[in-house]
Write a protein that holds these residues in place. Structure first.
Motif, PDB file in Angstrom:
ATOM      1  N   TYR A 139       0.818  -1.236   0.000  1.00  0.00           N
ATOM      2  CA  TYR A 139       0.000   0.000   0.000  1.00  0.00           C
ATOM      3  C   TYR A 139       0.842   1.272   0.000  1.00  0.00           C
ATOM      4  CZ  TYR A 139      -3.748  -3.220   1.362  1.00  0.00           C
ATOM      5  OH  TYR A 139      -4.631  -4.265   1.431  1.00  0.00           O
TER       6      TYR A 139
ATOM      7  N   LEU B 178       1.414   1.154  -7.202  1.00  0.00           N
ATOM      8  CA  LEU B 178       0.895   0.921  -5.855  1.00  0.00           C
ATOM      9  C   LEU B 178       0.605  -0.572  -5.696  1.00  0.00           C
ATOM     10  CD1 LEU B 178      -0.148   2.102  -3.156  1.00  0.00           C
ATOM     11  CD2 LEU B 178      -2.416   2.173  -4.213  1.00  0.00           C
TER      12      LEU B 178
ATOM     13  N   ALA C 209      -0.756   6.361  -8.078  1.00  0.00           N
ATOM     14  CA  ALA C 209      -0.106   5.392  -7.182  1.00  0.00           C
ATOM     15  C   ALA C 209      -0.150   5.819  -5.719  1.00  0.00           C
ATOM     16  CB  ALA C 209       1.339   5.165  -7.624  1.00  0.00           C
TER      17      ALA C 209
ATOM     18  N   PRO D 231       3.453   3.626  -2.482  1.00  0.00           N
ATOM     19  CA  PRO D 231       3.866   3.731  -3.885  1.00  0.00           C
ATOM     20  C   PRO D 231       5.332   3.340  -4.080  1.00  0.00           C
ATOM     21  CG  PRO D 231       3.033   5.847  -3.041  1.00  0.00           C
ATOM     22  CD  PRO D 231       3.100   4.919  -1.885  1.00  0.00           C
TER      23      PRO D 231
ATOM     24  N   PRO E 152      -1.909   6.083  -2.427  1.00  0.00           N
ATOM     25  CA  PRO E 152      -3.083   5.306  -2.004  1.00  0.00           C
ATOM     26  C   PRO E 152      -4.267   6.182  -1.626  1.00  0.00           C
ATOM     27  CG  PRO E 152      -1.378   5.290  -0.302  1.00  0.00           C
ATOM     28  CD  PRO E 152      -0.767   5.910  -1.524  1.00  0.00           C
TER      29      PRO E 152
END
Lengths: 501, 501
Positions: free
Chosen positions: A6, A56, A232, A8, A234
């Motif tokens: 989680y 991600l 990316a 990037p 989250p």
């Protein structure tokens, strides 16, 4: 290399030539997980001959990557990495039809804020905004990528998103410094625990910057670039526009843009479009949740819930008027009125966003430029967020949605929240609405912990634990004697089944 | 032969063999107008070797017809006729987004009634129902083609729509006598000035008749037959089902059925689907207007209007609870409550339907079997219908839809209706809401006739004609002195620009 789930992952490339932006990405990378899962990710140009691709990961374990396509020869074309334990809870998505949860299942209850022109300010305003929102307890921020112009705007930004060619914005030449700064600000929000609700286009250009005059093709080039940079992260959400219908564009153009974002975002971040007077058709498949401006539905119970039945998606009431002293009727709610609206929204099974419209030192408004919050509502909304975070159920839904005169919400039979309004009675008989679902009907003898929540004074007091002793068709009662309530206050009652309390 | 515009024309054929019903019509006829306009119409089997094709002309002048396709050789295959001046106003369709009008432009404002099992009763109940509805002033009736079973039903019909084969309904063998009777009853409604809102399927079979167990293909055969018989009646509306979600069918099956009706009905009659707990996606293209069960939105202003913004179609609130003395909470409104709900619905820019739930002599309810109305609301709803018929504008829309605390509706700047609620103040300052449209903003000096409408006592009193002397951002006022209002009564104020009054 080992990365956290989680979080990037960024691949940095060097190309042989500069390919800034266009209708295809300069580089596309395929990420493959051991399980066979594949994710295709567009990279982006980041100045000179620098390119990046951000990914991600949503699965632990071994991943490999390889450049699937590139418009310029790159200095590396494949690699691998491991993904270990999570940091954070992952992107937010729709859960249980009307609610949100992170990828790891943790519920997310938006108690959002609004600072449209935030990224276009200077320091310390930019940092103060984040710190103040974080301290208050807001967990989402709506802000615009393009600068706002016109009323209440006392600031012209130095960085603009694109170069100009022949005195016209050239979306094929994004300004890396502008977007690098945006990256950093989005990161700052993430570190403060605030979801970034990115308003991709803006209806407040008012002929000043001309960024609302891009063609549909130009919009797409810009949006591809923006999504490549930010997807990316989250905690990103996409909102196509604030008050989209202030721009004179056909509805199907917005529809195509929404479909486009859905197609190019590998992570399916939340997507919405926010209205001025004409609510968009939130039943369109690409819309993940309804982002609605209609403050009047938060004034009284029985209104906002109608949107749930129209869309069967989470309802987020963005712009329900603001706490402040502005002259306009949208900008002069008292803190008590605004907090009351949030609690009404909560028992309607919906969510709302805050905004503050006290005139700032510069002559602007907090909803425009941010800074330190001054109102009395933020602390109470932080308190509300705490109550929502403490729920033992996925979310609150109106139980007997068209018939309960108390408008009780909850998740039968585990937990209920009843908001007695901004002027509570002196006594209240413990009562749970039942609705139509037989399998979740509370039973005689079920015991509930009853908490009195003073929504303004921010206290939670356990009134006791009570067993249901009368279960009728529409209501279940505990005890024939009412319990005492702080009369005249804005009180909510929370009932939690004793085994969960 | 000469026919009247907007009246059905019936061609009677004799075939060589009986072809009752199937997935194609036994005969298809093409009607051609002098202008080149063509309408293709399915005929239907009517017993033995008799076939009929019914056509509703919507243009005056010379028409020819010819059999385009037939599954059995017919005794005639072409012909011609003239269409002269209209009788009636033609089919109702959506007008001005939220309202209805007949084909000739005459507005139609539904003040509907509900007698689900009407066609399955004996005389004099059947005729009494129509006479009583007509006398009260109702202009639309919702009724079911298939018989109702279960609660409150004290009657088993003698005629059923299909023959049985191997103890299973055989939709390929419709019972002509059943549908001939239905034709006649639909005609009776037309003669009484009542639109026929035909509930095609029904969710109240409850395992008694088995008519809710048809397959999707069988439904289609039946619906093609029904539409072939009834579509040429100008006053027909289609509702797929009442409380559709009481039947455990996937939503996309309903969606396909709606699309099917839209495709096979040559006249584009109004189409809807009515919910129990789960409102259908009324944004689906085949839905012409939202038929919604949610009585709670008619209890207070500010609720029903939300559906307008969700669907941008006319909103008809079918089932807002009933006037009566039934035990169930849906069946014990007082007449005053029900009339109040209709007026609230009116200023919300929506429409509603009446139903009566006093227990009848047979032990049933009026909403099931019909007969003479007994309640006190019908006369008041007839009065409301008169007020609606007298409007000088296409319809009433909330003017300042999310901000006017008086919830004024109208058609700026020509006519306004403000409902002061079921307990009017003693005095009211003449005030018109303005909203956002500059071009329709009333101007200082504009004169309005002001009528006080006592919605319960059914009186209309002219308070005078007044000039606007203060026009602000949100409201225009006429005179600083309030006018006197019959205090405590359910009063509406109608303001009509003097040149139109």
């Amino acid at each position: 290399m080992t990365h956290a789930l989680y979080q990037p992952i960024e691949l940095a490339f060097r190309g042989e030539a500069a390919v800034p932006a266009g209708s295809v990405a300069p580089v596309t990378v395929t990420f493959r997980h051991d399980s066979g899962e594949e994710v295709s990710v567009d990279g982006f140009w980041d100045g000179g001959t620098a390119y990046r691709a951000r990914f991600l990961p949503e699965a632990e374990g071994a991943w490999t990557w390889e450049v699937a396509r590139s418009l310029t020869p790159l200095d590396q074309t494949s690699g691998s990495f491991d993904v270990a334990a999570a940091e954070g809870h992952g992107p937010v998505r729709v859960a249980e039809t009307f609610h949100f949860a992170h990828a790891d299942g943790t519920p997310f209850r938006p108690v959002g804020a609004t600072v449209y022109n935030w990224i276009h300010q200077d320091e310390p305003l930019v940092s103060d905004t984040v710190a103040s929102l974080r301290d208050a307890g807001f967990n989402k921020l709506r802000f615009m990528v393009f600068p706002q112009a016109g009323g209440s705007v006392e600031h012209t930004p130095t960085l603009m998103p694109f170069e100009k060619t022949d005195d016209r914005w050239d979306v094929t030449r994004p300004v890396p410094e502008f977007f690098q700064r945006l990256d950093g600000l989005v990161r700052d929000l993430g570190e403060a625990g605030i979801e970034a609700d990115v308003l991709i286009l803006n209806a407040y250009d008012r002929g000043v910057f001309g960024l609302d005059e891009l063609t549909e093709e130009e919009d797409a080039i810009y949006v591809r670039y923006l999504v490549s940079r930010l997807a990316a992260f989250p905690h990103v959400w996409w909102s196509l526009c604030n008050e989209y219908d202030q721009l004179l564009r056909p509805e199907d153009r917005w529809d195509r843009l929404g479909e486009f974002v859905a197609r190019i975002d590998p992570y399916d971040h939340p997507r919405s479009i926010h209205n001025w007077m004409h609510i968009f058709d939130n039943n369109r498949p690409w819309v993940t949740h309804a982002s609605i401006q209609n403050g009047s539905v938060t004034e009284a119970p029985g209104r906002a819930r109608t949107y749930r039945d129209a869309y069967y998606k989470p309802i987020v009431l963005d712009e329900i008027k603001y706490e402040g002293d502005a002259e306009a009727r949208w900008g002069r709610l008292s803190a008590k009125e605004l907090v009351d609206r949030f609690w009404i929204t909560t028992i309607e099974g919906c969510y709302a966003s805050h905004g503050e419209s006290f005139v700032t030192d510069s002559g602007s408004l907090h909803i425009v430029e941010g800074g330190r919050l001054r109102g009395d509502s933020p602390a109470r909304l932080g308190f509300l967020r705490g109550v929502l975070d403490d729920l033992v159920v996925p979310g609150l839904n109106p139980i007997d949605k068209w018939d309960d005169p108390e408008y009780g919400a909850g998740w039968a039979p585990k937990q209920y929240l009843i908001y007695l309004g901004s002027s509570a009675p002196a006594a209240w008989r413990i009562r749970i609405p039942i609705g139509y679902a037989d399998e979740t009907k509370p039973q005689e003898g079920d015991r509930y912990a009853v908490d009195l929540i003073d929504t303004w004074n921010m206290t939670i007091t356990r009134a006791g634990t009570f067993a249901l002793d009368e279960v009728h068709r529409d209501f279940a009662f505990a005890g024939s004697d009412p319990i005492a309530i702080p009369e005249g206050e804005a009180i909510a009652v929370r009932l939690t089944r004793a085994d969960l309390a």
